[in-house]
Design a protein around this motif. Structure first.
Motif, PDB file in Angstrom:
ATOM      1  N   PRO A   1       0.808  -1.223   0.000  1.00 43.14           N
ATOM      2  CA  PRO A   1       0.000   0.000   0.000  1.00 43.14           C
ATOM      3  C   PRO A   1       0.838   1.269   0.000  1.00 43.14           C
ATOM      4  O   PRO A   1       1.876   1.346   0.660  1.00 43.14           O
ATOM      5  CB  PRO A   1      -0.801  -0.113   1.302  1.00 43.14           C
TER       6      PRO A   1
ATOM      7  N   TYR B   1      -5.910   4.362   1.908  1.00 40.05           N
ATOM      8  CA  TYR B   1      -7.078   4.102   2.745  1.00 40.05           C
ATOM      9  C   TYR B   1      -8.275   4.993   2.405  1.00 40.05           C
ATOM     10  O   TYR B   1      -9.401   4.678   2.774  1.00 40.05           O
ATOM     11  CB  TYR B   1      -6.723   4.257   4.224  1.00 40.05           C
TER      12      TYR B   1
ATOM     13  N   ARG C   1      -9.323   1.787  -4.693  1.00 42.51           N
ATOM     14  CA  ARG C   1      -9.855   0.567  -4.090  1.00 42.51           C
ATOM     15  C   ARG C   1     -10.673  -0.237  -5.093  1.00 42.51           C
ATOM     16  O   ARG C   1     -10.677  -1.467  -5.059  1.00 42.51           O
ATOM     17  CB  ARG C   1     -10.699   0.910  -2.859  1.00 42.51           C
TER      18      ARG C   1
ATOM     19  N   ARG D   1      -2.392  -4.384   2.817  1.00 40.81           N
ATOM     20  CA  ARG D   1      -3.256  -3.259   3.188  1.00 40.81           C
ATOM     21  C   ARG D   1      -3.930  -3.425   4.555  1.00 40.81           C
ATOM     22  O   ARG D   1      -3.955  -2.465   5.339  1.00 40.81           O
ATOM     23  CB  ARG D   1      -4.311  -3.034   2.104  1.00 40.81           C
TER      24      ARG D   1
ATOM     25  N   GLN E   1      -3.735  -0.752   7.524  1.00 40.98           N
ATOM     26  CA  GLN E   1      -5.007  -0.197   7.974  1.00 40.98           C
ATOM     27  C   GLN E   1      -5.142  -0.331   9.489  1.00 40.98           C
ATOM     28  O   GLN E   1      -5.644   0.575  10.168  1.00 40.98           O
ATOM     29  CB  GLN E   1      -6.167  -0.927   7.291  1.00 40.98           C
TER      30      GLN E   1
END
Length: 348
Positions: free
Chosen positions: A270, A275, A281, A302, A306
């Motif tokens: 990522p 995010y 996405r 990811r 996250q």
């Protein structure tokens, strides 16, 4: 007449050097900018590759990092082309996230992975990461520089920052269902870089000058602007087409690995803003669906990044280097810890 001409030339050179010196003093006084001496150079086969036997540096706000390139152009310690019989070999292929931009030797995630999974030296590795490249370049690098080292495992690090776009750059192009090679053209800036790096005196100036990096950054921004314009003209607007083109290059690289009996794995890495990028996405969902359908072994980092964000934005910011959007030492460690666990499961 000739004497006056040479006097004027000398005065001009002295004036330019004096102005550069004043500008250098100003940048240091105001603490503006950074020193960036990249290892990447023009390569006639893959367009970009690391300069062998070179040490790049990055200096920002007093923090200096070194990135050492071995005799073959890989960012890892010197290595023999022929591996020992009792040793397995992993080749890491990717861009600046694989390379380990802005972290010291040993802190880049490929080196950390090897230290985690094989502290006894039973696995050696190639870090074939190169700054500012995409899958087209990575395919060329694998064919021309990595494959001959006969890796047992090939790990492609797919960076969410730019790898969807960068497939439309590089020496290999997709024409229908055919892979076409086009000889890369050398940008003028790389002729200048070759000259600066070839002389110990000028190289030493580059390694210590904020002004040189400042002007190089200006040129880099102009090149990036042209790059974006080029991509806007060539890149499809339909996400499905973009993902289909991406899978085309992943398939090509997987076939290259399979042709030498190497296992092929993918790590999804990522970028800093992944995010909240709903557009990105959507593409990644299409990509991971395709990877599953085609039976690829892949590991998505990811969720782990996250999880760090959920601990707080301040904590999340520590995963990224300054002043750019590459992983910091902490980000590289987080990636390496989880990729190491993935590898242990795959090869258990």
């Amino acid at each position: 007449m000739i004497k006056n001409f040479f006097i004027n030339v000398i005065l001009l050179v002295v004036s330019v050097l004096f102005c550069l010196l004043l500008f250098e003093v100003y940048l240091r006084w105001q603490n503006i900018g950074w020193i960036n001496v990249p290892s990447v150079h023009f390569d006639a086969k893959s367009e970009y590759f690391n300069r062998p036997n070179f040490q790049s540096i990055f200096l920002y706000q007093g923090r200096k990092t070194h990135q050492t390139i071995n005799q073959f152009g890989f960012r890892n310690p010197p290595i023999e082309m022929k591996k020992k019989e009792e040793v397995s070999r992993i080749a890491f292929v990717g861009d600046s996230f694989t390379f380990g931009f802005n972290v010291n030797d040993g802190d880049e995630y490929p080196a950390l992975v090897i230290n985690n999974v094989a502290p006894d030296g039973s696995i050696d590795y190639l870090n074939a990461g190169v700054e500012n490249i995409g899958l087209s370049h990575e395919l060329a690098i694998y064919r021309n520089y990595v494959k001959s080292f006969q890796p047992d495992v090939v790990i492609l690090t797919f960076c969410t920052n730019n790898d969807f776009e960068d497939i439309y750059l590089g020496p290999y192009k997709r024409k229908g269902n055919q892979l076409v090679y086009e000889s890369p053209k050398k940008w003028p800036i790389y002729y200048v870089q070759d000259w600066l790096y070839s002389n110990p005196v000028t190289l030493n100036v580059v390694r210590h000058s904020y002004a040189v990096s400042y002007f190089r950054d200006i040129l880099g921004r102009r090149i990036n602007a042209k790059r974006k314009q080029f991509l806007s003209e060539r890149m499809p607007s339909d996400d499905r087409e973009v993902v289909d083109d991406t899978m085309f290059f992943i398939d090509q690289l997987a076939r290259e690995a399979a042709s030498s009996q190497a296992a092929f794995l993918i790590v999804i890495a990522p970028g800093k803003l992944f995010y909240h990028d709903t557009f990105l996405r959507g593409r990644l969902k299409l990509l991971t669906d395709q990877l599953k359908q085609r039976g690829y072994a892949f590991f998505d980092l990811r969720p782990y990044f996250q999880a760090e964000l959920q601990k707080g934005l301040k904590n999340y910011e520590t995963l990224w280097g300054q002043p750019d959007q590459h992983w910091s030492e902490k980000g590289n460690r987080l990636a390496a810890e989880n990729v190491s666990q993935f590898l242990r499961k795959v090869f258990a």
